[in-house]
Design an enzyme around this catalytic site. Structure first.
Site, PDB file in Angstrom:
ATOM      1  N   SER A  20      62.226  69.887  22.431  1.00  0.00           N
ATOM      2  CA  SER A  20      62.508  68.510  22.008  1.00  0.00           C
ATOM      3  C   SER A  20      61.292  67.668  21.655  1.00  0.00           C
ATOM      4  O   SER A  20      61.445  66.544  21.187  1.00  0.00           O
ATOM      5  CB  SER A  20      63.305  67.774  23.093  1.00  0.00           C
ATOM      6  OG  SER A  20      64.644  68.176  23.066  1.00  0.00           O
TER       7      SER A  20
ATOM      8  N   SER B 222      65.213  66.523  20.671  1.00  0.00           N
ATOM      9  CA  SER B 222      65.898  65.283  20.953  1.00  0.00           C
ATOM     10  C   SER B 222      64.984  64.067  20.891  1.00  0.00           C
ATOM     11  O   SER B 222      65.457  62.948  20.754  1.00  0.00           O
ATOM     12  CB  SER B 222      66.524  65.356  22.347  1.00  0.00           C
ATOM     13  OG  SER B 222      65.515  65.442  23.332  1.00  0.00           O
TER      14      SER B 222
ATOM     15  N   LYS C  17      60.012  57.325  24.974  1.00  0.00           N
ATOM     16  CA  LYS C  17      61.385  57.841  24.832  1.00  0.00           C
ATOM     17  C   LYS C  17      62.317  57.119  25.812  1.00  0.00           C
ATOM     18  O   LYS C  17      61.925  56.825  26.943  1.00  0.00           O
ATOM     19  CB  LYS C  17      61.391  59.349  25.089  1.00  0.00           C
ATOM     20  CG  LYS C  17      62.698  60.053  24.727  1.00  0.00           C
ATOM     21  CD  LYS C  17      62.580  61.567  24.906  1.00  0.00           C
ATOM     22  CE  LYS C  17      63.869  62.290  24.527  1.00  0.00           C
ATOM     23  NZ  LYS C  17      63.764  63.758  24.690  1.00  0.00           N
TER      24      LYS C  17
END
Lengths: 471, 97
Positions: free
Chosen positions: A178, A154, A79
């Site tokens: 997330s 997210s 990420k």
């Protein structure tokens, strides 16, 4: 042999690499081929790293000469808010568009010891604020199962990267769901570990009392391999905790169903039906099912949307255009801060910064922030009471709905926030939770089953998930 | 309801601009979230402790002895390379006084 990345797990890839069925270079090459074909449409990766040839050679050497672990040569997506030294980490924001990390996150340093291969950095909502990746400054990622739908967020890019076969596993981060929510939307497994179990050193902060790094994978075994590799106390993160010893896995697992939490009208009927089927399956598998009550957990999302923005307003104060990141010239120093932050941050970070400043301001602090912290203690007490009564796990659906369409909730922040309804309680309570695939909706979209366990009991999550998935 | 002036003041404190073109939509968004989170004000918390609970109760300050510093300047160049404006070994900002 041909490599089917959509099915390949870490454990089977490791077997094939050990047997010489394919090389690390062939495995990584297959991921890049997939990314080349699919990323233009799905936008999972913001950047694919170009310096992998050396790393691949080192990994292959470990297989040839000994010393390879299960994670050696395994392609991973990371990420965009987790620092890899020398690589850009933009947190999905324009304000860090050209920021290059000057050190490795602890989770990354640990994976480097295994000589895993970092394929690239994956897309995310700006500063991890969102549930769809539509808040990314670099355009949304698309759900590989139906590209008209969101992959969740997210950590949406990290989920898509694995689901489309661009990596075998990935790292995301959790603040309110997330990892679990995109795992559910993309048919994967996702873990939110106990608060303090994985170092956040090198994770760009959102809500510091909530944030945890978490892995995505296609099997329980894979999830456990990544988790074991990155967990542990870290002198660089004072919130990490040592593991209690002597934890014994119960023979028969008791699963609590929080009926009060599930009566929320925001949960889709189809999701409830899928969940009831999962409960039946758990019964058939020999789990004991008990109806339980978590009277305050229903307020978790409200508590979350006070504490998180409060922490955001503080954490994002560091972006001032002086030490790193985007800078915009102004008339004086204050004007430069304002111009830098107003041009560098997108709408959602600005909204949450202002909201956080509001709940922390004189006159509102007690009514919002203080009250939320007391409520947080009530929610923790709710869970403790349930776990002390002999329940080992709490089960719920992971998300209130199936993956929604791009744009469907983009203009209604509250509707978007409701995506975290069932995942936020574990973050607020600091306890671990997992999302595992539990079947499909009528639209053929994956749904997720969530297990929540007491602090440090990831082992119970893995054990129950293995049974449920017959792994 | 949060007033426009209040919102402008908060934005100022947080060092972000809130242009007039956005203020109504921001007000609507923030008000809808505040409306939702106000539900917690109705809940009686009883005698629940104010001290951190659960894993948060396990967190402690961790001290280390202040010794063995790394050589001065060891990381300065790398860190300064990320600065938008620098001068020698310093970050450069507009004059303050």
């Amino acid at each position: 042999m041909s490599i089917n990345l959509e099915k390949l797990t870490i454990t089977s890839a490791h077997r094939h690499l050990s047997n010489g069925d394919f090389s690390v270079e062939e495995l990584v090459g297959a991921c890049f081929k997939n990314i080349e074909d699919k990323n233009p449409k799905l936008n999972a990766f913001l950047e694919v790293f170009g310096d992998w040839k050396e790393e691949v050679k080192k990994a292959q050497k470990l297989f040839n000469e000994g010393g390879a672990t299960e994670l050696t040569g395994i392609p991973l997506a990371i990420k965009d808010n987790i620092l890899i030294k020398g690589k850009i980490a933009s947190a999905g924001s324009k304000i860090l568009e050209n920021y290059r990390a000057v050190y490795d996150a602890t989770a990354i340093a640990k994976l480097k010891k295994h000589q895993s291969i970092f394929i690239g950095r994956s897309n995310m909502d700006e500063f991890a604020m969102g549930s769809s990746t539509e808040n990314s400054a670099y355009g949304p990622s698309k759900n590989p199962i139906d590209p008209e739908r969101v992959p969740g967020g997210s950590s949406g890019g990290s989920a898509v990267a694995v689901s489309m076969g661009g990596a075998l596993a990935s790292l995301g981060s959790e603040t309110g769901g997330s990892v679990r929510q995109p795992a559910a939307f993309c048919g994967l497994l996702g873990l939110k570990p106990t608060y303090g179990r994985i170092s956040r050193y090198g994770l760009i902060a959102l809500g510091s009392s909530l944030d945890q790094i978490g892995p995505f994978a296609k099997s329980v075994a894979d999830l456990e391999i990544v988790f074991n590799a990155i967990k542990g106390e870290d002198s660089f993160d004072a919130t990490t905790l040592s593991e209690p010893g002597g934890l014994v896995l119960p023979k028969k697992l008791v699963v609590g169903i929080p009926r009060d939490l599930l009566s929320n009208p925001g949960i889709n009927q189809e999701v409830i039906e899928n969940f009831e089927k999962s409960v039946e399956k758990l019964t058939d598998l020999g789990f004991e099912i008990r109806d339980i009550s978590l009277p305050n957990a229903a307020h978790s999302l409200a508590v979350y949307y006070i504490i998180m923005p409060a922490e955001v307003s503080s954490n994002l104060a560091r972006f001032d255009g002086v030490r790193y990141g985007f800078h915009k010239t102004g008339d004086d120093l204050i004007d430069e801060y304002v111009k830098t932050r107003s041009s560098g941050f997108g709408r959602e970070p600005r909204r949450r910064i202002i909201l956080g400043t509001y709940v922390l301001s004189t006159g509102y602090y007690d009514a919002f922030y203080n009250k939320a912290n007391l409520m947080r203690n009530l929610i923790i007490a709710d869970f403790e009471k349930v776990f002390e009564s002999g329940v080992h796990l709490v089960a719920t659906p992971t998300t209130p709905t199936e993956a929604f369409k791009l744009g469907e909730k983009a203009n209604d922040p509250l509707a978007m926030y409701m995506s975290d309804l069932l995942t936020a309680p574990a973050n607020v309570a600091g306890i671990p939770a997992i999302s595992i695939p539990s079947g499909f909706s009528k639209n053929n979209l994956p749904l997720g089953l969530q297990f929540i366990a007491p602090a440090f009991r990831e082992d119970v999550l893995f054990s129950a998930s293995r049974k449920f998935l017959d792994e | 309801m949060v007033s426009k002036d209040e919102l402008k003041k908060l934005a100022g404190l947080a060092r972000v601009e809130l242009p007039d073109s956005e203020i109504d939509s921001f007000r609507k968004d923030i008000e809808s979230v505040l409306d939702y989170v106000r539900q917690i004000q109705e809940v009686a918390v009883g005698d629940i402790s104010e001290q951190p609970q659960g894993v948060y109760g396990l967190m402690k300050n961790r001290m280390r002895t202040d010794e063995n510093p790394h050589p001065g300047g060891e990381f300065s160049e790398e860190i300064l390379n990320q600065a938008p404006q620098k001068e020698g070994r310093h970050f450069r900002v507009k004059k303050i006084l």
